[in-house]
Write a protein that holds these residues in place. Structure first.
Motif, mmCIF file in Angstrom:
data_model
loop_
_atom_site.group_PDB
_atom_site.id
_atom_site.type_symbol
_atom_site.label_atom_id
_atom_site.label_comp_id
_atom_site.label_asym_id
_atom_site.label_seq_id
_atom_site.Cartn_x
_atom_site.Cartn_y
_atom_site.Cartn_z
ATOM 1 N N GLY A 39 0.820 -1.204 0.000
ATOM 2 C CA GLY A 39 0.000 0.000 0.000
ATOM 3 C C GLY A 39 0.854 1.255 0.000
ATOM 4 O O GLY A 39 2.079 1.210 0.136
ATOM 5 N N SER A 82 2.245 -6.550 6.391
ATOM 6 C CA SER A 82 1.015 -7.041 5.771
ATOM 7 C C SER A 82 0.663 -8.464 6.187
ATOM 8 O O SER A 82 -0.462 -8.921 5.935
ATOM 9 C CB SER A 82 1.130 -6.967 4.242
ATOM 10 N N LYS A 128 -8.678 -7.552 6.094
ATOM 11 C CA LYS A 128 -7.999 -6.371 5.564
ATOM 12 C C LYS A 128 -7.334 -5.625 6.721
ATOM 13 O O LYS A 128 -7.952 -5.412 7.762
ATOM 14 C CB LYS A 128 -8.984 -5.431 4.852
ATOM 15 N N CYS A 130 -5.934 -2.243 8.337
ATOM 16 C CA CYS A 130 -6.155 -0.792 8.224
ATOM 17 C C CYS A 130 -5.022 -0.035 8.907
ATOM 18 O O CYS A 130 -4.786 -0.207 10.109
ATOM 19 C CB CYS A 130 -7.496 -0.417 8.855
ATOM 20 N N PHE A 140 -10.124 2.520 4.558
ATOM 21 C CA PHE A 140 -9.548 1.448 3.752
ATOM 22 C C PHE A 140 -10.163 1.505 2.358
ATOM 23 O O PHE A 140 -11.382 1.680 2.230
ATOM 24 C CB PHE A 140 -9.827 0.074 4.365
ATOM 25 N N PRO A 141 -9.322 1.372 1.323
ATOM 26 C CA PRO A 141 -7.873 1.161 1.321
ATOM 27 C C PRO A 141 -7.117 2.480 1.283
ATOM 28 O O PRO A 141 -7.735 3.554 1.202
ATOM 29 C CB PRO A 141 -7.664 0.377 0.021
ATOM 30 N N THR A 145 -7.500 -0.833 -4.971
ATOM 31 C CA THR A 145 -7.310 -2.272 -4.870
ATOM 32 C C THR A 145 -8.406 -3.008 -5.628
ATOM 33 O O THR A 145 -9.496 -3.251 -5.097
ATOM 34 C CB THR A 145 -7.277 -2.744 -3.398
ATOM 35 N N GLY A 148 -9.355 -6.090 -3.779
ATOM 36 C CA GLY A 148 -10.284 -5.907 -2.675
ATOM 37 C C GLY A 148 -11.733 -5.848 -3.142
ATOM 38 O O GLY A 148 -12.623 -6.435 -2.521
#
Length: 218
Positions: A39, A82, A128, A130, A140-141, A145, A148
């Motif tokens: 990210g 992650s 997920k 955050c 988020f995000p 994504t 996602g």
């Protein structure tokens, strides 16, 4: 419930070379470190920020360190690993009545993070992490994504097939208890999130407290 990192050191973040590599000032000089987060880490990590690093013990690794967390003024230490959200989510499931917890289960054309049983029902749980917040609410995000949004579509379909689908946000920011879609950064994710909620997808919040070497579930 916690996650602990051994062999940690602190440094000063200098710059992000690419998605996976950054430069950090350590006691031994400028080091190239592995970033285990693809990210943008918007609003969290910036030149001059204090960071926590885990020294790699595998001599085959190209980098001597992995970036673990960053120290922020508003939210304290924020874990950027992650891999951490899924580890914390697995612990949360195990202490909240879920059994037969199976990671990385294929559903449709995706792999959903967990399938588990509770109350005689089969649950699908996508996790997920955050690391971004505004005015005390998680967002988020932090970068677009498509993956996602795809996961949300899969979860929506699961609701029609007798599953209990859920999206679990593991919150790595001190004092943040909930998360909303970051529609400014990714309107498609926000749209699919709204559709998923209408379809019966549940939202789970797992707030955590982070230090430079630990993640604790609240």
């Amino acid at each position: 419930m916690s996650l602990h990192y051994d062999n940690t050191e602190r440094g000063i973040f200098l710059r992000r070379v690419n998605r996976f590599v950054a430069e950090v000032q350590t006691d031994s000089g400028v080091s190239t470190v592995h970033v285990r987060n693809t990210g943008r880490c918007t609003g969290v990590i910036f030149p001059g920020a204090e960071v926590s690093l885990q020294r790699n013990t595998n001599p085959a690794r190209k980098t001597a360190y992995t970036l673990i967390a960053v120290n922020t003024t508003e939210y304290g230490w924020v874990n950027l690993d992650s891999l951490a959200p899924n580890k914390m989510a697995a612990e949360w499931l195990g202490t909240n009545g879920f059994t037969d917890i199976r990671p990385e289960q294929r559903f449709g054309s995706s792999r959903i993070d967990f399938m588990a049983s509770r109350g005689g029902e089969e649950w699908l749980i996508e996790v997920k992490g955050c690391t971004l917040a505004e005015n005390g609410t998680g967002l988020f995000p932090d970068a677009p994504t498509a993956r996602g949004a795809k996961h949300l579509r899969e979860l929506s379909a699961a609701a029609d097939q007798g599953f209990r689908p859920s999206i679990a946000f593991v919150i790595m920011l001190r004092g943040v208890e909930s998360v909303i879609p970051n529609s400014t950064v990714d309107p498609q994710f926000a749209e699919e999130f709204a559709k998923a909620r209408t379809a019966g997808v549940r939202v789970i919040f797992i707030p955590c407290k982070c230090t430079d070497s630990d993640v604790f579930m609240k």
